[in-house]
Design a protein around this motif. Structure first.
Motif, short mmCIF file in Angstrom:
data_model
loop_
_atom_site.label_atom_id
_atom_site.label_comp_id
_atom_site.label_asym_id
_atom_site.label_seq_id
_atom_site.Cartn_x
_atom_site.Cartn_y
_atom_site.Cartn_z
N ASP A 1 0.85 -1.18 0.00
CA ASP A 1 0.00 0.00 0.00
C ASP A 1 0.89 1.24 0.00
O ASP A 1 2.01 1.22 0.52
N ALA A 2 0.40 2.30 -0.62
CA ALA A 2 1.18 3.53 -0.74
C ALA A 2 0.24 4.72 -0.68
O ALA A 2 -0.96 4.61 -0.96
N GLY A 3 0.80 5.86 -0.30
CA GLY A 3 -0.05 7.04 -0.22
C GLY A 3 0.74 8.33 -0.14
O GLY A 3 1.90 8.36 0.27
N VAL A 4 0.07 9.40 -0.56
CA VAL A 4 0.58 10.77 -0.44
C VAL A 4 -0.48 11.56 0.29
O VAL A 4 -1.68 11.44 0.00
N LYS A 5 -0.05 12.38 1.25
CA LYS A 5 -0.99 13.13 2.07
C LYS A 5 -0.44 14.53 2.29
O LYS A 5 0.78 14.72 2.46
N TYR A 6 -1.36 15.52 2.34
CA TYR A 6 -0.94 16.93 2.43
C TYR A 6 -1.89 17.67 3.35
O TYR A 6 -3.11 17.43 3.34
N ALA A 7 -1.34 18.58 4.16
CA ALA A 7 -2.15 19.42 5.05
C ALA A 7 -1.57 20.82 5.06
O ALA A 7 -0.34 21.00 5.13
N ASN A 8 -2.45 21.83 5.01
CA ASN A 8 -2.02 23.23 5.02
C ASN A 8 -2.94 24.01 5.96
O ASN A 8 -4.11 24.25 5.64
N TYR A 9 -2.39 24.38 7.13
CA TYR A 9 -3.15 25.14 8.14
C TYR A 9 -2.78 26.61 8.05
O TYR A 9 -1.60 26.98 8.13
N ASP A 10 -3.79 27.47 7.89
CA ASP A 10 -3.63 28.92 7.80
C ASP A 10 -4.10 29.53 9.12
O ASP A 10 -5.30 29.55 9.42
N ALA A 11 -3.15 30.00 9.94
CA ALA A 11 -3.46 30.44 11.30
C ALA A 11 -4.03 31.85 11.32
O ALA A 11 -3.60 32.73 10.57
N ASP A 12 -4.99 32.06 12.21
CA ASP A 12 -5.50 33.39 12.53
C ASP A 12 -5.17 33.71 13.99
O ASP A 12 -4.25 34.45 14.27
N ALA A 13 -5.95 33.13 14.93
CA ALA A 13 -5.75 33.43 16.35
C ALA A 13 -5.23 32.25 17.14
O ALA A 13 -5.18 32.30 18.37
N PHE A 14 -4.84 31.17 16.46
CA PHE A 14 -4.33 30.00 17.19
C PHE A 14 -3.24 29.32 16.38
O PHE A 14 -3.40 29.06 15.18
N GLY A 15 -2.10 29.01 17.05
CA GLY A 15 -1.03 28.29 16.39
C GLY A 15 -0.31 29.12 15.36
O GLY A 15 -0.39 30.36 15.34
N VAL A 16 0.42 28.44 14.48
CA VAL A 16 1.18 29.09 13.42
C VAL A 16 0.86 28.42 12.10
O VAL A 16 0.38 27.28 12.05
N ASP A 17 1.10 29.14 11.02
CA ASP A 17 0.93 28.54 9.70
C ASP A 17 1.75 27.25 9.63
O ASP A 17 2.94 27.24 9.96
N THR A 18 1.11 26.18 9.19
CA THR A 18 1.77 24.87 9.18
C THR A 18 1.43 24.13 7.90
O THR A 18 0.27 24.01 7.53
N GLU A 19 2.48 23.64 7.24
CA GLU A 19 2.30 22.84 6.04
C GLU A 19 3.00 21.50 6.25
O GLU A 19 4.14 21.44 6.71
N LYS A 20 2.30 20.40 5.93
CA LYS A 20 2.87 19.08 6.09
C LYS A 20 2.64 18.25 4.83
O LYS A 20 1.58 18.36 4.19
N LEU A 21 3.64 17.40 4.54
CA LEU A 21 3.55 16.53 3.38
C LEU A 21 4.10 15.16 3.77
O LEU A 21 5.15 15.06 4.40
N TRP A 22 3.38 14.11 3.39
CA TRP A 22 3.79 12.73 3.71
C TRP A 22 3.84 11.88 2.45
O TRP A 22 2.99 12.02 1.56
N PHE A 23 4.80 10.98 2.41
CA PHE A 23 4.84 9.89 1.44
C PHE A 23 5.01 8.60 2.23
O PHE A 23 5.88 8.52 3.11
N ARG A 24 4.23 7.59 1.92
CA ARG A 24 4.32 6.34 2.65
C ARG A 24 4.23 5.13 1.71
O ARG A 24 3.49 5.15 0.73
N LEU A 25 4.99 4.10 2.08
CA LEU A 25 4.97 2.84 1.34
C LEU A 25 5.02 1.71 2.37
O LEU A 25 5.89 1.71 3.24
N GLY A 26 4.08 0.78 2.25
CA GLY A 26 4.02 -0.30 3.21
C GLY A 26 3.86 -1.66 2.55
O GLY A 26 3.39 -1.78 1.42
N TYR A 27 4.29 -2.68 3.30
CA TYR A 27 4.13 -4.07 2.87
C TYR A 27 3.74 -4.86 4.11
O TYR A 27 4.45 -4.82 5.14
N SER A 28 2.61 -5.55 4.07
CA SER A 28 2.14 -6.22 5.28
C SER A 28 1.35 -7.49 4.95
O SER A 28 0.76 -7.61 3.89
N PHE A 29 1.40 -8.42 5.88
CA PHE A 29 0.52 -9.59 5.82
C PHE A 29 0.27 -10.09 7.24
O PHE A 29 0.90 -9.66 8.19
#
Length: 386
Positions: free
Chosen positions: A358-386
């Motif tokens: 299984d494989a995947g790409v994931k992305y998140a982009n948080y635009d801060a106003d009154a909480f936290g800070v602007d945050t951008e995240k990107l993931w790549f994953r590859l798995g093998y399982s049984f």
């Protein structure tokens, strides 16, 4: 029929041995105004389950995570000038359990175990991270009373994602009682629950003992060929419990409406984690928090003024290879008290499964106003399982 990789192997006398193997490579990039991070980690989770046709089984499983690119704060490596990626290098016992299960009865499990309740909003294994959360517990379910299902857990330790080198954060100890009763009536599923969390006095002060009482209802309503509505709603109240220093009562409310047609899905929802203005707010410390309130993980702990999350998501499932999934979501975050706009977030993912991979790409982009800070995240994953 020819045996497949990972299938249980019969060894005679009604016994089988089931090998377990789960290898996952993860790359995570974090971009924040004053810090960033790059983490490339490899996690292997492996073990065996020996099962008898009497219903008894014994399972043992180890877990290890290795950092390949270590430009991140794992929470245990001391790199505090980097953004947090909570995947520390780690080798530990993940599960060790004895289980009895029968279809006409239910099950009883004793030992270190994985616990996922409903959608994991209150209790989950946090399997998104490389090191998952497990519990030292006795758990049971009763299915013999259908359509009524009963479940209960008594746990003395919450084994966290931070691993064996995390000092006091390796495990949070106490007495945790998790109770649920479910009823299925046609397309409607009803659930009542009670979660009593009594943390030991020596645990971090942020872990407040609490009693949570609530209910959940879900329904899938087919309206036409390949068209259906998905409805879900929850309400809970959380109160002080046992040795909690102060008296409080805060509430939780969630609801969503979804429609699916020929592999397309559209969902609109609302979730509130309430606050009382005195510093008390609704918390879910045993949950798989990454699944909720945006993938950028700005709200793993409920802010002092509470949280309201208004969201809409779209998805598309494609029956190609072993299945391809595309999804996107938009969140609008604000406080429960005062309706202060915290910020907004856009999330997106693409994943697929092919045989044991299984494989995947994931992305998140948080635009801060009154909480936290602007945050951008990107993931790549590859798995093998049984």
């Amino acid at each position: 029929m020819q045996a497949k990789t990972g299938d249980p192997v019969a060894v005679g006398g009604g016994l089988t041995i089931d090998p377990m193997f789960d290898l996952r490579t993860s790359f995570e990039h974090v971009d924040q105004p004053s810090t960033d991070a790059d983490a490339l980690t490899v996690r292997l989770r492996s073990g065996i389950e020996i099962a008898s046709d009497t219903g008894f089984s014994f399972l043992v499983e180890g877990e290890g995570t290795l950092g390949i690119i270590n430009d991140y704060n794992s929470t245990t490596n001391g790199k505090v000038t980097r953004s947090v990626v909570a995947d520390p290098q780690n080798v530990e016992l993940n599960r060790l359990q004895l289980r009895y299960a029968r279809k006409d009865f239910g099950s009883v499990t004793v030992g270190r175990q994985r616990i996922n309740i409903d959608d994991q909003r209150f209790v989950g294994s946090v399997s998104w991270r490389q090191n998952e959360q497990t519990f030292d517990a006795v758990s049971a379910s009763v299915t013999a009373l259908k359509p009524l299902t009963l479940e209960g857990t008594y746990s003395i330790s919450q084994r966290t994602i931070f691993g064996v080198d995390a000092g006091p954060r390796t495990a949070f100890d106490g007495e945790f009682i998790l109770l649920g009763a479910g009823l299925e009536v046609g397309p409607v599923k009803l659930k009542g629950f009670t979660y009593l969390l009594d943390y030991d006095a020596g645990e971090p002060v942020a872990l407040t003992s609490s009693a949570t009482y609530g209910g959940r209802a879900t329904a899938k309503l087919p309206l036409a060929d390949r068209f259906a509505l998905d409805l879900a709603g929850s309400y809970a109240v959380q109160k002080d419990y046992k040795a909690t220093a102060n008296t409080f009562s805060v509430d939780y409310l969630a609801g969503s409406v979804g429609a699916s047609l020929a592999g397309f899905g559209l969902t609109a929802g609302y979730e509130k984690l309430g606050a009382d203005g005195l510093g008390n707010r609704f918390q879910t410390p045993l949950a798989t928090l990454h699944k909720f309130n945006g993938w950028a993980d700005l709200f793993l702990s409920t802010p002092p003024a509470g949280l309201e999350d208004k969201y809409v998501s779209v998805s598309k499932a494609v029956k190609l290879f072993g299945g391809i999934k595309l999804g996107a979501a938009y969140h609008d975050f604000s406080s429960d008290i005062g309706s202060v706009k915290y910020g907004s977030e856009i999330d997106g993912e693409l994943s697929f499964k092919l045989s044991l991979f299984d494989a995947g790409v994931k992305y998140a982009n948080y635009d801060a106003d009154a909480f936290g800070v602007d945050t951008e995240k990107l993931w790549f994953r590859l798995g093998y399982s049984f």
